[in-house]
Design a protein around this motif. Structure first.
Motif, PDB file in Angstrom:
ATOM      1  N   CYS A 127      94.144  93.696  46.717  1.00  0.00           N
ATOM      2  CA  CYS A 127      94.446  92.997  45.466  1.00  0.00           C
ATOM      3  C   CYS A 127      93.281  92.108  45.043  1.00  0.00           C
ATOM      4  O   CYS A 127      92.619  91.496  45.874  1.00  0.00           O
ATOM      5  N   ARG A 128      93.035  92.081  43.747  1.00  0.00           N
ATOM      6  CA  ARG A 128      92.030  91.188  43.171  1.00  0.00           C
ATOM      7  C   ARG A 128      92.738  90.201  42.238  1.00  0.00           C
ATOM      8  O   ARG A 128      93.824  90.474  41.737  1.00  0.00           O
ATOM      9  N   PHE A 129      92.089  89.095  41.971  1.00  0.00           N
ATOM     10  CA  PHE A 129      92.677  88.044  41.136  1.00  0.00           C
ATOM     11  C   PHE A 129      91.752  87.731  39.956  1.00  0.00           C
ATOM     12  O   PHE A 129      90.538  87.586  40.137  1.00  0.00           O
ATOM     13  N   ILE A 130      92.337  87.643  38.767  1.00  0.00           N
ATOM     14  CA  ILE A 130      91.616  87.201  37.579  1.00  0.00           C
ATOM     15  C   ILE A 130      92.302  85.937  37.069  1.00  0.00           C
ATOM     16  O   ILE A 130      93.488  85.959  36.733  1.00  0.00           O
ATOM     17  N   LEU A 131      91.577  84.840  37.035  1.00  0.00           N
ATOM     18  CA  LEU A 131      92.103  83.563  36.547  1.00  0.00           C
ATOM     19  C   LEU A 131      91.532  83.297  35.153  1.00  0.00           C
ATOM     20  O   LEU A 131      90.339  83.506  34.921  1.00  0.00           O
ATOM     21  N   THR A 132      92.374  82.856  34.230  1.00  0.00           N
ATOM     22  CA  THR A 132      91.880  82.421  32.919  1.00  0.00           C
ATOM     23  C   THR A 132      92.193  80.938  32.776  1.00  0.00           C
ATOM     24  O   THR A 132      93.256  80.479  33.201  1.00  0.00           O
ATOM     25  N   ALA A 133      91.256  80.198  32.173  1.00  0.00           N
ATOM     26  CA  ALA A 133      91.447  78.749  32.056  1.00  0.00           C
ATOM     27  C   ALA A 133      90.743  78.224  30.814  1.00  0.00           C
ATOM     28  O   ALA A 133      89.601  78.600  30.533  1.00  0.00           O
ATOM     29  N   ASN A 134      91.431  77.360  30.076  1.00  0.00           N
ATOM     30  CA  ASN A 134      90.783  76.656  28.967  1.00  0.00           C
ATOM     31  C   ASN A 134      89.860  75.566  29.499  1.00  0.00           C
ATOM     32  O   ASN A 134      88.824  75.278  28.915  1.00  0.00           O
ATOM     33  N   PHE A 135      90.271  74.953  30.610  1.00  0.00           N
ATOM     34  CA  PHE A 135      89.508  73.852  31.195  1.00  0.00           C
ATOM     35  C   PHE A 135      89.186  74.191  32.651  1.00  0.00           C
ATOM     36  O   PHE A 135      90.006  73.990  33.544  1.00  0.00           O
ATOM     37  N   LYS A 136      87.983  74.701  32.893  1.00  0.00           N
ATOM     38  CA  LYS A 136      87.644  75.150  34.240  1.00  0.00           C
ATOM     39  C   LYS A 136      87.519  73.983  35.222  1.00  0.00           C
ATOM     40  O   LYS A 136      87.593  74.186  36.443  1.00  0.00           O
ATOM     41  N   ASN A 137      87.344  72.754  34.701  1.00  0.00           N
ATOM     42  CA  ASN A 137      87.265  71.612  35.610  1.00  0.00           C
ATOM     43  C   ASN A 137      88.612  71.287  36.241  1.00  0.00           C
ATOM     44  O   ASN A 137      88.695  70.486  37.166  1.00  0.00           O
ATOM     45  N   ARG A 138      89.694  71.920  35.751  1.00  0.00           N
ATOM     46  CA  ARG A 138      91.005  71.764  36.381  1.00  0.00           C
ATOM     47  C   ARG A 138      91.195  72.731  37.547  1.00  0.00           C
ATOM     48  O   ARG A 138      92.191  72.645  38.262  1.00  0.00           O
ATOM     49  N   ILE A 139      90.279  73.657  37.709  1.00  0.00           N
ATOM     50  CA  ILE A 139      90.333  74.605  38.821  1.00  0.00           C
ATOM     51  C   ILE A 139      89.533  74.018  39.975  1.00  0.00           C
ATOM     52  O   ILE A 139      88.370  73.634  39.797  1.00  0.00           O
ATOM     53  N   ILE A 140      90.116  73.942  41.158  1.00  0.00           N
ATOM     54  CA  ILE A 140      89.436  73.311  42.291  1.00  0.00           C
ATOM     55  C   ILE A 140      88.179  74.089  42.669  1.00  0.00           C
ATOM     56  O   ILE A 140      88.104  75.306  42.504  1.00  0.00           O
ATOM     57  N   GLN A 141      87.199  73.377  43.192  1.00  0.00           N
ATOM     58  CA  GLN A 141      85.895  73.967  43.472  1.00  0.00           C
ATOM     59  C   GLN A 141      85.947  75.137  44.454  1.00  0.00           C
ATOM     60  O   GLN A 141      85.203  76.118  44.290  1.00  0.00           O
ATOM     61  N   PRO A 142      86.793  75.102  45.494  1.00  0.00           N
ATOM     62  CA  PRO A 142      86.854  76.248  46.409  1.00  0.00           C
ATOM     63  C   PRO A 142      87.220  77.566  45.725  1.00  0.00           C
ATOM     64  O   PRO A 142      86.819  78.635  46.187  1.00  0.00           O
ATOM     65  N   LEU A 143      87.978  77.506  44.611  1.00  0.00           N
ATOM     66  CA  LEU A 143      88.287  78.730  43.869  1.00  0.00           C
ATOM     67  C   LEU A 143      87.092  79.178  43.032  1.00  0.00           C
ATOM     68  O   LEU A 143      86.864  80.376  42.864  1.00  0.00           O
ATOM     69  N   HIS A 144      86.325  78.205  42.522  1.00  0.00           N
ATOM     70  CA  HIS A 144      85.094  78.547  41.800  1.00  0.00           C
ATOM     71  C   HIS A 144      84.164  79.363  42.696  1.00  0.00           C
ATOM     72  O   HIS A 144      83.566  80.348  42.254  1.00  0.00           O
TER      73      HIS A 144
END
Length: 313
Positions: A127-144
């Motif tokens: 499985c692969r994951f695609i994340l969409t975000a208006n504000f990428k700073n709300r996504i924790i750095q380990p996911l980046h």
């Protein structure tokens, strides 16, 4: 109902139909050629086509996928239940599956996002994951660090080219709906696209609203501009009650669009000496908007500070 809504009826099914900067479109085309999707994070303001691109990638590669709305299902139970069950099962199509985490900036940053780190690695073969975000700073750095980050925002120079592309697309859509345009309507359409770009979804929604009579109504297209004129009137009059009513009525609009509309109009409406102060206020509240729980309250606070500290012409 799905066929009735233009944003769904005319949603691009392949990457080539998406309105994207050439470099980004070429990148996705190259990914399609390899047949392998990495874990991805799509970042950019609303209406740019992030979710559309995610679906198009899955459709073009003929992959099973599930769409999770992070704003509605951003709790740890969704990850442990629905997502784990989907990611761990075998695809009926063969190959791997894809989980699209839409509005991933709405996922709980204390539980869901940290736990997702392990899922990206545990189910990497299936499985692969695609994340969409208006504000990428709300996504924790380990996911980046575990995803390829693809920025959908673009320069104003490139935006002019994208507006031309979407203008042609809009004319095709109107033609498909049996609606012809004269020169005045073409000019109004161009103005609408320029005003709301790059929120292509908003443009389509406004177009559909303006064509309920079977032809493109110039008055309906101009109603959005009239709404902002009303906002400036109540700000200048320092009428808190009417300002709060305006904000509540327009909360279906992305708040960054409201801030941008004020910014774009400031030279015509704001005293020159107050412009630096207005810029600082708008920048401050747009930044805060990425973190607040109540966007309406944040917008009202922004307008209140503008009324208190900015002089209008």
């Amino acid at each position: 109902m799905k066929d009735f809504l233009w944003v769904e009826k005319y949603r691009p099914k392949v990457i080539d139909e998406c309105v994207l900067p050439a470099e980004l479109k070429d990148t996705f085309t190259d990914i399609i050629k390899t047949g392998q999707l990495p874990n991805m994070l799509f970042s950019g303001t609303s209406g740019l086509g992030k979710t559309t691109v995610a679906k198009a990638l899955c459709n073009m590669l003929d992959l099973d996928y599930i769409l999770i709305n992070g704003s509605e299902e951003g709790n740890i139970e969704t990850l442990r239940g629905k997502i784990k069950q989907f990611a761990s099962s075998v695809s009926l199509q063969g190959g791997y599956k894809v989980v699209i985490l839409d509005e991933a900036d709405g996922l709980n940053a204390q539980s869901f996002q940290p736990a997702l780190r392990g899922f990206l690695e545990e189910f990497s073969d299936n499985c692969r994951f695609i994340l969409t975000a208006n504000f990428k700073n709300r996504i924790i750095q380990p996911l980046h660090s575990r995803c390829g980050v693809y920025e959908f925002n673009t320069s104003r120079k490139m935006m002019a080219e994208l507006c031309q592309t979407f203008f042609a697309r809009s004319v095709e859509i109107l033609k498909e709906e049996g609606i012809s345009l004269d020169k005045v309507q073409m000019t109004a359409l161009a103005a609408l696209i320029t005003k709301h770009a790059p929120d292509w979804r908003r443009v389509l929604m406004e177009l559909q609203r303006a064509t309920v009579s079977g032809e493109l109504s110039i008055g309906s297209l101009n109603s959005v501009e009239t709404s902002y004129e009303k906002l400036f009137e109540v700000l200048k009059a320092k009428d808190f009650k009417k300002m709060r009513t305006w904000v509540a009525t327009n909360m279906d609009v992305d708040t960054s669009t409201i801030f941008r509309a004020i910014y774009d109009s400031m030279y015509d409406r704001i005293n020159t000496a107050s412009i630096p102060q207005l810029v600082l206020i708008l920048a401050d509240y747009q930044y805060k908007d990425a973190f607040v729980a109540d966007h309406e309250l944040n917008t009202v606070a922004c307008m209140t500070e503008i009324m208190a500290n900015v002089e209008f012409n």
